[in-house]
Design a protein around this motif. Structure first.
Motif, PDB file in Angstrom:
ATOM      1  N   THR A   1      -4.717  -8.687   2.841  1.00 23.76           N
ATOM      2  CA  THR A   1      -4.824  -7.431   3.659  1.00 23.76           C
ATOM      3  C   THR A   1      -4.270  -6.378   2.962  1.00 23.76           C
ATOM      4  O   THR A   1      -4.623  -5.288   2.817  1.00 23.76           O
ATOM      5  CB  THR A   1      -4.730  -7.614   4.909  1.00 23.76           C
ATOM      6  OG1 THR A   1      -5.526  -8.528   5.445  1.00 23.76           O
ATOM      7  CG2 THR A   1      -4.793  -6.532   5.728  1.00 23.76           C
TER       8      THR A   1
ATOM      9  N   ASN B   1      -2.944 -14.599   3.997  1.00 19.53           N
ATOM     10  CA  ASN B   1      -3.984 -13.476   4.858  1.00 19.53           C
ATOM     11  C   ASN B   1      -3.326 -12.196   4.843  1.00 19.53           C
ATOM     12  O   ASN B   1      -3.938 -11.019   4.561  1.00 19.53           O
ATOM     13  CB  ASN B   1      -4.099 -13.940   6.072  1.00 19.53           C
ATOM     14  CG  ASN B   1      -5.231 -15.222   6.037  1.00 19.53           C
ATOM     15  OD1 ASN B   1      -5.922 -15.524   5.261  1.00 19.53           O
ATOM     16  ND2 ASN B   1      -5.046 -16.056   7.229  1.00 19.53           N
ATOM     17  N   TYR B   2      -1.987 -11.966   4.887  1.00 18.03           N
ATOM     18  CA  TYR B   2      -1.530 -10.797   4.719  1.00 18.03           C
ATOM     19  C   TYR B   2      -1.457 -10.078   3.424  1.00 18.03           C
ATOM     20  O   TYR B   2      -1.699  -9.041   3.111  1.00 18.03           O
ATOM     21  CB  TYR B   2       0.405 -11.139   5.183  1.00 18.03           C
ATOM     22  CG  TYR B   2       1.129  -9.676   5.123  1.00 18.03           C
ATOM     23  CD1 TYR B   2       1.424  -9.037   6.054  1.00 18.03           C
ATOM     24  CD2 TYR B   2       1.417  -9.162   3.943  1.00 18.03           C
ATOM     25  CE1 TYR B   2       2.163  -7.852   6.168  1.00 18.03           C
ATOM     26  CE2 TYR B   2       2.138  -7.931   3.741  1.00 18.03           C
ATOM     27  CZ  TYR B   2       2.582  -7.192   4.906  1.00 18.03           C
ATOM     28  OH  TYR B   2       3.360  -6.389   4.890  1.00 18.03           O
TER      29      TYR B   2
ATOM     30  N   ALA C   1      -0.621 -17.498   6.652  1.00 15.03           N
ATOM     31  CA  ALA C   1      -0.379 -16.179   7.430  1.00 15.03           C
ATOM     32  C   ALA C   1       0.002 -15.451   6.054  1.00 15.03           C
ATOM     33  O   ALA C   1      -0.312 -13.983   5.949  1.00 15.03           O
ATOM     34  CB  ALA C   1       0.695 -16.354   8.549  1.00 15.03           C
TER      35      ALA C   1
ATOM     36  N   TYR D   1      -1.459 -12.463  11.684  1.00 14.83           N
ATOM     37  CA  TYR D   1      -1.964 -13.412  10.958  1.00 14.83           C
ATOM     38  C   TYR D   1      -1.687 -14.763  11.563  1.00 14.83           C
ATOM     39  O   TYR D   1      -2.218 -15.755  11.090  1.00 14.83           O
ATOM     40  CB  TYR D   1      -1.549 -13.349   9.372  1.00 14.83           C
ATOM     41  CG  TYR D   1      -1.778 -11.948   9.034  1.00 14.83           C
ATOM     42  CD1 TYR D   1      -3.099 -11.522   8.526  1.00 14.83           C
ATOM     43  CD2 TYR D   1      -0.839 -10.940   8.895  1.00 14.83           C
ATOM     44  CE1 TYR D   1      -3.250 -10.276   7.965  1.00 14.83           C
ATOM     45  CE2 TYR D   1      -1.082  -9.854   8.634  1.00 14.83           C
ATOM     46  CZ  TYR D   1      -2.374  -9.160   8.124  1.00 14.83           C
ATOM     47  OH  TYR D   1      -2.342  -7.960   7.627  1.00 14.83           O
TER      48      TYR D   1
END
Length: 335
Positions: free
Chosen positions: A63, A59-60, A56, A106
């Protein structure tokens, strides 16, 4: 004709006692094995939780172009005439919430960010933030609390709101942090982790006395999982080396209110303090150490998303180096 005599068959008292004794022995032999199997399953689940948390974070970062912030202590918007940060109760101004709140989309929990009522949000259980060896996912004093914390680096500097409301005063240096830093501080990217992502601590389990889970005497277990994130509920540090010490009361079996000084290496939860007074009564202890409920060590996730089990006997020097992102240290966590 012979009259057959009816014979009653049964156990004698001695035979019955022998059978009971054998059953008790078998249960005694089996119980530790069952407990080991359960703990192994719980530890595996904890490992998977941290693996998902590490993914997560990545992925954060993909983004947002940076790691999530560790947020603010207190609340989030300075209001004129107030002497502290003011929290909006209508669900707005959540900039100061913890990294765990920021990661919700996420870990497939993005809908939780749509909850408006603060009390409802605080009482929302996010199972991935609970280590099953520590406790079952659920509410504690009507709020949900997390068992995982981000790494603030090798130190845990304090912060204070300025009198003029011009922004938080950062006391201390936060440049050694990995990915979890104050909301107001420098943005941390993967590129800024010059020690290497695999050599830098991102998040792990927190030192928490099991007896404190039902109260607020442990400063690392008294606030909701998602609120203002810069305190010991959401971030911990690794210390600056063997000579850096942390003072706690009623630690390591002491129950008379005496203080104990220890290094910053992670510790088992069974050695954690439960309060400032004798037998854990009164006061609040603000824990800064990592730790956990597992035997022998704790689970952590590195900046590259890999999860490892670190021994409680890790060297203080290596543990400190693991907490920094740009210290240029050479170390091994097996030391």
């Amino acid at each position: 004709m012979r009259n057959p005599r009816s014979t009653r068959v049964g156990f004698t008292l001695i035979e019955l006692l022998v059978v009971i004794a054998i059953i008790a022995i078998l249960i005694g032999l089996l119980l530790p094995a069952v407990q080991k199997v359960r703990e192994a399953a719980s530890r595996t689940k904890c490992t998977n939780n941290l693996k998902q948390i590490g993914l997560a974070f990545h992925n954060y970062h993909d983004t947002m172009g940076q790691f999530p912030a560790g947020a603010m202590d207190g609340a989030y918007v300075w209001q004129s005439g107030l002497t502290s940060w003011a929290q909006a109760s209508d669900g707005t101004h959540r900039e100061g919430y913890s990294w765990e709140y920021m990661l919700l989309p996420y870990i497939e929990q993005g809908q939780v960010q749509n909850i408006v009522a603060t009390a409802t949000l605080y009482a929302t259980v996010i199972p991935i933030y609970t280590c099953p060896s520590a406790r079952a996912p659920g509410l504690d004093n009507k709020i949900y609390k997390s068992d995982y914390v981000g790494c603030s680096g090798s130190t845990f500097p304090a912060e204070a709101p300025p009198a003029d409301g011009g922004g938080m005063i950062i006391q201390g240096n936060l440049t050694d942090s990995t990915g979890v830093v104050r909301y107001a501080h420098t943005k941390i990217t993967m590129a800024s982790v010059t020690d290497g992502l695999s050599n830098t601590l991102l998040a792990g389990e927190k030192w928490l006395n099991p007896l404190a889970q039902g109260g607020s005497q442990d400063g690392g277990n008294n606030e909701p999982w998602c609120n203002a994130g810069w305190d010991e509920d959401h971030v911990r540090c690794t210390g600056t080396g063997p000579t850096d010490t942390f003072s706690c009361v009623n630690c390591f079996g002491v129950t008379d209110g005496s203080g104990v000084t220890t290094d910053y290496r992670p510790k088992p939860n069974s050695q954690c303090t439960i309060g400032a007074g004798a037998n854990g009564t009164g006061g609040t202890i603000w824990q800064e150490l990592f730790g956990g409920p597992h035997t022998g060590g704790l689970n952590v996730v590195s900046g590259d998303g890999s999860v490892r089990f670190v021994s409680f006997n890790v060297s203080a020097t290596a543990w400190s180096a693991f907490g920094t992102r740009n210290g240029n240290e050479t170390f091994s966590l097996d030391n």
